[in-house]
Design an enzyme around this catalytic site. Structure first.
Site, PDB file in Angstrom:
ATOM      1  N   ARG A 100      46.895  37.062  35.963  1.00 18.63           N
ATOM      2  CA  ARG A 100      47.835  37.256  37.077  1.00 18.63           C
ATOM      3  C   ARG A 100      48.045  35.910  37.774  1.00 18.63           C
ATOM      4  O   ARG A 100      47.077  35.304  38.243  1.00 18.63           O
ATOM      5  CB  ARG A 100      47.280  38.255  38.103  1.00 18.63           C
ATOM      6  CG  ARG A 100      46.966  39.636  37.542  1.00 18.63           C
ATOM      7  CD  ARG A 100      48.217  40.497  37.450  1.00 18.63           C
ATOM      8  NE  ARG A 100      47.992  41.685  36.648  1.00 18.63           N
ATOM      9  CZ  ARG A 100      47.741  42.902  37.127  1.00 18.63           C
ATOM     10  NH1 ARG A 100      47.684  43.092  38.428  1.00 18.63           N
ATOM     11  NH2 ARG A 100      47.562  43.919  36.322  1.00 18.63           N
ATOM     12  N   GLU A 116      49.963  35.304  40.524  1.00 20.23           N
ATOM     13  CA  GLU A 116      50.371  35.273  41.935  1.00 20.23           C
ATOM     14  C   GLU A 116      49.344  34.531  42.802  1.00 20.23           C
ATOM     15  O   GLU A 116      48.158  34.521  42.481  1.00 20.23           O
ATOM     16  CB  GLU A 116      50.661  36.665  42.514  1.00 20.23           C
ATOM     17  CG  GLU A 116      49.458  37.557  42.681  1.00 20.23           C
ATOM     18  CD  GLU A 116      49.417  38.675  41.654  1.00 20.23           C
ATOM     19  OE1 GLU A 116      49.729  39.814  41.994  1.00 20.23           O
ATOM     20  OE2 GLU A 116      49.057  38.386  40.507  1.00 20.23           O
ATOM     21  N   ARG A 156      39.620  39.802  46.784  1.00 17.29           N
ATOM     22  CA  ARG A 156      39.585  40.751  45.663  1.00 17.29           C
ATOM     23  C   ARG A 156      40.545  40.424  44.523  1.00 17.29           C
ATOM     24  O   ARG A 156      40.682  41.201  43.590  1.00 17.29           O
ATOM     25  CB  ARG A 156      39.816  42.174  46.182  1.00 17.29           C
ATOM     26  CG  ARG A 156      41.179  42.386  46.742  1.00 17.29           C
ATOM     27  CD  ARG A 156      41.257  43.647  47.585  1.00 17.29           C
ATOM     28  NE  ARG A 156      42.553  43.709  48.208  1.00 17.29           N
ATOM     29  CZ  ARG A 156      43.504  44.550  47.847  1.00 17.29           C
ATOM     30  NH1 ARG A 156      43.310  45.410  46.891  1.00 17.29           N
ATOM     31  NH2 ARG A 156      44.665  44.528  48.459  1.00 17.29           N
ATOM     32  N   HIS A 157      41.240  39.283  44.603  1.00 15.12           N
ATOM     33  CA  HIS A 157      42.166  38.919  43.531  1.00 15.12           C
ATOM     34  C   HIS A 157      41.716  37.675  42.794  1.00 15.12           C
ATOM     35  O   HIS A 157      41.349  36.676  43.413  1.00 15.12           O
ATOM     36  CB  HIS A 157      43.573  38.663  44.100  1.00 15.12           C
ATOM     37  CG  HIS A 157      44.256  39.901  44.554  1.00 15.12           C
ATOM     38  ND1 HIS A 157      44.274  40.295  45.868  1.00 15.12           N
ATOM     39  CD2 HIS A 157      44.935  40.853  43.857  1.00 15.12           C
ATOM     40  CE1 HIS A 157      44.947  41.439  45.959  1.00 15.12           C
ATOM     41  NE2 HIS A 157      45.352  41.805  44.757  1.00 15.12           N
ATOM     42  N   GLU A 185      40.839  49.572  46.263  1.00 12.99           N
ATOM     43  CA  GLU A 185      41.325  50.069  44.963  1.00 12.99           C
ATOM     44  C   GLU A 185      40.587  49.442  43.781  1.00 12.99           C
ATOM     45  O   GLU A 185      40.395  48.239  43.734  1.00 12.99           O
ATOM     46  CB  GLU A 185      42.826  49.732  44.855  1.00 12.99           C
ATOM     47  CG  GLU A 185      43.440  50.183  43.556  1.00 12.99           C
ATOM     48  CD  GLU A 185      44.752  49.462  43.241  1.00 12.99           C
ATOM     49  OE1 GLU A 185      45.576  49.271  44.151  1.00 12.99           O
ATOM     50  OE2 GLU A 185      44.928  49.092  42.060  1.00 12.99           O
ATOM     51  N   SER A 216      44.359  51.893  38.878  1.00 13.83           N
ATOM     52  CA  SER A 216      45.701  52.466  38.987  1.00 13.83           C
ATOM     53  C   SER A 216      45.973  53.217  37.707  1.00 13.83           C
ATOM     54  O   SER A 216      45.655  52.702  36.625  1.00 13.83           O
ATOM     55  CB  SER A 216      46.747  51.361  39.100  1.00 13.83           C
ATOM     56  OG  SER A 216      46.959  51.040  40.427  1.00 13.83           O
ATOM     57  N   ARG A 269      36.031  44.115  40.081  1.00 11.24           N
ATOM     58  CA  ARG A 269      36.145  44.913  41.323  1.00 11.24           C
ATOM     59  C   ARG A 269      35.136  46.054  41.338  1.00 11.24           C
ATOM     60  O   ARG A 269      34.570  46.375  42.381  1.00 11.24           O
ATOM     61  CB  ARG A 269      37.543  45.498  41.448  1.00 11.24           C
ATOM     62  CG  ARG A 269      38.504  44.482  41.954  1.00 11.24           C
ATOM     63  CD  ARG A 269      39.456  45.074  42.948  1.00 11.24           C
ATOM     64  NE  ARG A 269      40.566  44.144  43.056  1.00 11.24           N
ATOM     65  CZ  ARG A 269      41.803  44.477  43.315  1.00 11.24           C
ATOM     66  NH1 ARG A 269      42.102  45.744  43.514  1.00 11.24           N
ATOM     67  NH2 ARG A 269      42.738  43.573  43.403  1.00 11.24           N
TER      68      ARG A 269
HETATM   69  P1  ATP Z   1      46.196  45.292  43.994  1.00  9.38           P
HETATM   70  O1  ATP Z   1      47.095  46.263  44.673  1.00  9.38           O
HETATM   71  O2  ATP Z   1      44.782  45.358  44.464  1.00  9.38           O
HETATM   72  O3  ATP Z   1      46.755  43.907  43.938  1.00  9.38           O
HETATM   73  P2  ATP Z   1      47.386  46.160  41.559  1.00  9.38           P
HETATM   74  O4  ATP Z   1      48.061  47.357  42.095  1.00  9.38           O
HETATM   75  O5  ATP Z   1      48.186  44.938  41.255  1.00  9.38           O
HETATM   76  O6  ATP Z   1      46.121  45.774  42.469  1.00  9.38           O
HETATM   77  P3  ATP Z   1      47.079  46.988  38.871  1.00  9.38           P
HETATM   78  O7  ATP Z   1      48.070  45.998  38.411  1.00  9.38           O
HETATM   79  O8  ATP Z   1      47.472  48.403  38.852  1.00  9.38           O
HETATM   80  O9  ATP Z   1      46.555  46.613  40.300  1.00  9.38           O
HETATM   81  O10 ATP Z   1      45.708  46.748  38.081  1.00  9.38           O
HETATM   82  C1  ATP Z   1      44.734  47.749  37.866  1.00  9.38           C
HETATM   83  C2  ATP Z   1      43.392  47.315  38.401  1.00  9.38           C
HETATM   84  O11 ATP Z   1      43.104  45.987  37.996  1.00  9.38           O
HETATM   85  C3  ATP Z   1      43.294  47.253  39.917  1.00  9.38           C
HETATM   86  O12 ATP Z   1      43.012  48.503  40.446  1.00  9.38           O
HETATM   87  C4  ATP Z   1      42.154  46.299  40.113  1.00  9.38           C
HETATM   88  O13 ATP Z   1      40.897  46.928  39.903  1.00  9.38           O
HETATM   89  C5  ATP Z   1      42.364  45.315  39.004  1.00  9.38           C
HETATM   90  N1  ATP Z   1      43.125  44.145  39.468  1.00  9.38           N
HETATM   91  C6  ATP Z   1      44.443  44.042  39.654  1.00  9.38           C
HETATM   92  N2  ATP Z   1      44.804  42.810  40.036  1.00  9.38           N
HETATM   93  C7  ATP Z   1      43.676  42.096  40.096  1.00  9.38           C
HETATM   94  C8  ATP Z   1      43.380  40.741  40.399  1.00  9.38           C
HETATM   95  N3  ATP Z   1      44.342  39.871  40.707  1.00  9.38           N
HETATM   96  N4  ATP Z   1      42.091  40.330  40.353  1.00  9.38           N
HETATM   97  C9  ATP Z   1      41.116  41.196  40.008  1.00  9.38           C
HETATM   98  N5  ATP Z   1      41.321  42.487  39.700  1.00  9.38           N
HETATM   99  C10 ATP Z   1      42.586  42.946  39.740  1.00  9.38           C
END
Ligand code: ATP
Length: 541
Positions: A313, A315, A321-322, A464, A467, A515
């Site tokens: 990712r 961004e 948490r990211h 979270e 998803s 996470r």
């Molecule tokens: P958030 O809303 O927390 O940014 P997201 O809605 O982008 O997450 P999804 O793309 O649905 O999350 O990804 C599924 C799972 O992957 C998330 O629930 C989380 O546990 C994990 N996750 C998502 N983005 C990240 C990140 N940048 N770093 C670490 N874990 C992540």
């Protein structure tokens, strides 16, 4: 049996002269001379104790490189694990390998070593004794640098009083001591400092004492040292168990493990937050999820699939948490009738996972809690399910307003987690039937109200971790939804076309491994649960 009285453990450095028939006497003599020179240098230049004159010099020293180049085959069972050292081995000879965690000389005739292996520690005593241990050997032991790797051979004894600074309640009377790998004398971080809890630091401050606090960046810069702390050893053993339970549980439920590509043409889901790259002259990117390919594998008739793999990712999320790269635990499965079938898998899988962590990782959880105190996760045997609307209502009742069909922000998610804990006594729950507008284009809308979707998020301690959703498997409908979400259909035509050849209704979910560990252990930063974290400011080590 790792230890026996009859079978004396052999050390490669000692055996070089007798065991290697090919080595000429000249070569052996040269090696011995070099070894003694190194020992002399490792002790002290001003020493009056000459290693060259020591008839017991063969019992200690630095193992020459040639011996570490796989010159002499060894039986690994000659070494006893530090964890296995106990009073049943009294008076027996043992050989161990570990790190010199602490070195404490007592006068010139004695030195204590604490040797650590896999988080277990044992006290070793090097004491000068005629015909057994020379004063030069004591000096060699005292001059070892902390965190060096050593082989220690000696006899197990049971001390009269309990040993405070080691996990094993025995002592080794050292007879032989060889340094296999030397650590530099001044380490960038001391393991003792890195292992200290905030509580200890605060207590010391109140007592007018100053203790070193190692900050996050320094820890990550010297991660190999930081990883040696008991808490970090615990964290990554717990992480390993999370992956293990995920895999074993799903395999037992007839899921097939798959490996989808991480190099993707164009952009993986049409989003902007991708790492772009040049693929032999074509624009490409690193996969920001295995979403499309795991669904395509359902089209390929695998029925139930899962993957454990990297997710990228791009961004600029500067949060606790990211990460820019994390480990995704992904699932996709056929559904017969209802997206609840997917939620049933989440429920059983995670309850099994938490049960396993609590039973199999007790020592690791304790190690984490000693440095970063936390309460064990509260969860129910049957996971609580609330609809998004029910969640919104609970928030409304305490004065938190969410805009109609909007997403929950981090603060609202935390608040809801708190309310759920108070009302239902759980810190792990599923929130489902989210507004369609806040979900990705491939999410199936609800049959009774297209403003909502057959989707869910899962929370631990108000944050979270998952998803999931039922996916749209009808190609025309999928095209329509992609267009409505501003995605150029031709960039995902291979994905959409997969559904033109017939596909069962299906759904799935994605979990972030780091996470799960962070929140299960109540930690405050995802960098603590990523071995070598990648974030917008860090791509090394
Ligand atoms: P958030 O809303 O927390 O940014 P997201 O809605 O982008 O997450 P999804 O793309 O649905 O999350 O990804 C599924 C799972 O992957 C998330 O629930 C989380 O546990 C994990 N996750 C998502 N983005 C990240 C990140 N940048 N770093 C670490 N874990 C992540």
């Amino acid at each position: 049996m790792s230890t026996s009285e009859s079978q004396e453990p052999t050390l490669s450095s000692e055996g070089s002269e007798t065991k290697s028939k090919k080595a000429s006497k000249k070569e052996a003599a040269k090696l011995e001379k070099q070894r003694r020179r190194e020992v002399a240098a490792a002790t002290s230049a001003t020493s009056t104790l000459s290693v060259e004159d020591d008839p017991l010099a063969v019992n200690y020293g630095i193992v020459p490189l040639i011996e570490l180049q796989s010159k002499t085959p060894a039986n690994v069972n000659d070494w006893t694990r530090v964890e296995a050292l106990n009073d049943s081995l009294e008076n027996k000879q043992v050989l161990i390998r570990g790190r010199a965690q602490a070195i404490r000389p007592v006068g010139k005739k004695m030195a204590f070593l604490v040797i650590r292996e896999n988080g277990f520690t044992v006290q070793c005593l090097v004491q000068a004794q005629p015909d057994l241990v020379s004063p030069q050997m004591v000096k060699f032991a005292a001059a070892l640098s902390r965190e060096s790797i050593v082989d220690v051979e000696g006899v197990v004894s049971i001390p009269a009083a309990p040993i405070k600074g080691a996990t094993q309640q025995i002592e080794i009377q050292v007879r032989k001591l060889y340094c296999v790998s030397k650590a530099i004398p001044t380490l960038p971080i001391n393991i003792e400092d890195a292992a200290r809890s905030e509580v200890e630091i605060e207590k010391a401050i109140q007592a007018g004492e100053q203790l070193v606090r190692v900050n996050q960046d320094t820890r990550l810069n010297f991660r190999v040292l930081d990883l040696r702390t008991p808490a970090n050893q615990g964290i990554f053993r717990i992480q390993s168990q999370v992956g293990n339970v995920f895999r074993q549980f799903l395999l037992a439920e007839s899921f097939v493990e798959i490996h989808t590509p991480k190099l993707i043409a164009g952009s993986s889901e049409g989003g902007a937050a991708v790492f772009r790259l040049d693929y032999k002259g074509q624009p490409a990117c690193l996969a920001q999820s295995p979403q499309l390919h795991k669904q395509m594998s359902i089209c390929g008739d695998f029925g139930r699939v899962f993957e454990i793999g990297p997710v990228f990712r791009a961004e600029d999320s500067f949060t606790h948490r990211h990460l820019c790269e994390f480990t995704g635990l992904d699932v996709e499965m056929e559904i017969k009738k209802h997206y609840f079938e997917v939620m049933d898998v989440v429920d059983k899988l995670f309850v099994a996972m938490f049960d396993t962590l609590n039973t199999k990782c007790k020592k690791d959880l304790e190690a984490v809690a000693n440095q970063y105190p936390f309460e064990p996760l509260k969860y129910l045997p049957n996971t609580l399910r609330l609809t998004y609307e029910e969640g919104i209502q609970m928030l409304k009742e305490v004065g938190v307003e969410i805009e109609p069909f909007g997403d929950l922000n981090t603060e609202a998610e935390r608040k809801l987690g708190q309310l759920v804990l108070e009302k239902y006594g759980t810190e792990f729950y599923i929130l489902h039937r989210y507004p369609l507008a806040v979900r990705p284009f491939y999410t199936m809308p609800c049959y009774d109200n297209p403003n909502y979707s057959n989707s869910f998020d899962v929370f631990i301690r108000g944050e979270e971790i998952i998803s999931g959703a039922q996916r749209i498997h009808v190609p025309e409908f999928l095209e329509e939804r992609a267009q409505a979400c501003g995605i150029e259909v031709k960039t995902i035509s291979a994905y959409i076309d997969s559904f033109r050849y017939g596909v069962p209704p299906h759904g799935g979910f994605g979990v972030g491994l780091e996470r799960v560990v962070m929140l299960f252990c109540g930690l405050n930063n995802i960098r603590k649960t990523s071995l070598y974290p990648r974030d917008p400011l860090r791509i090394a080590p």
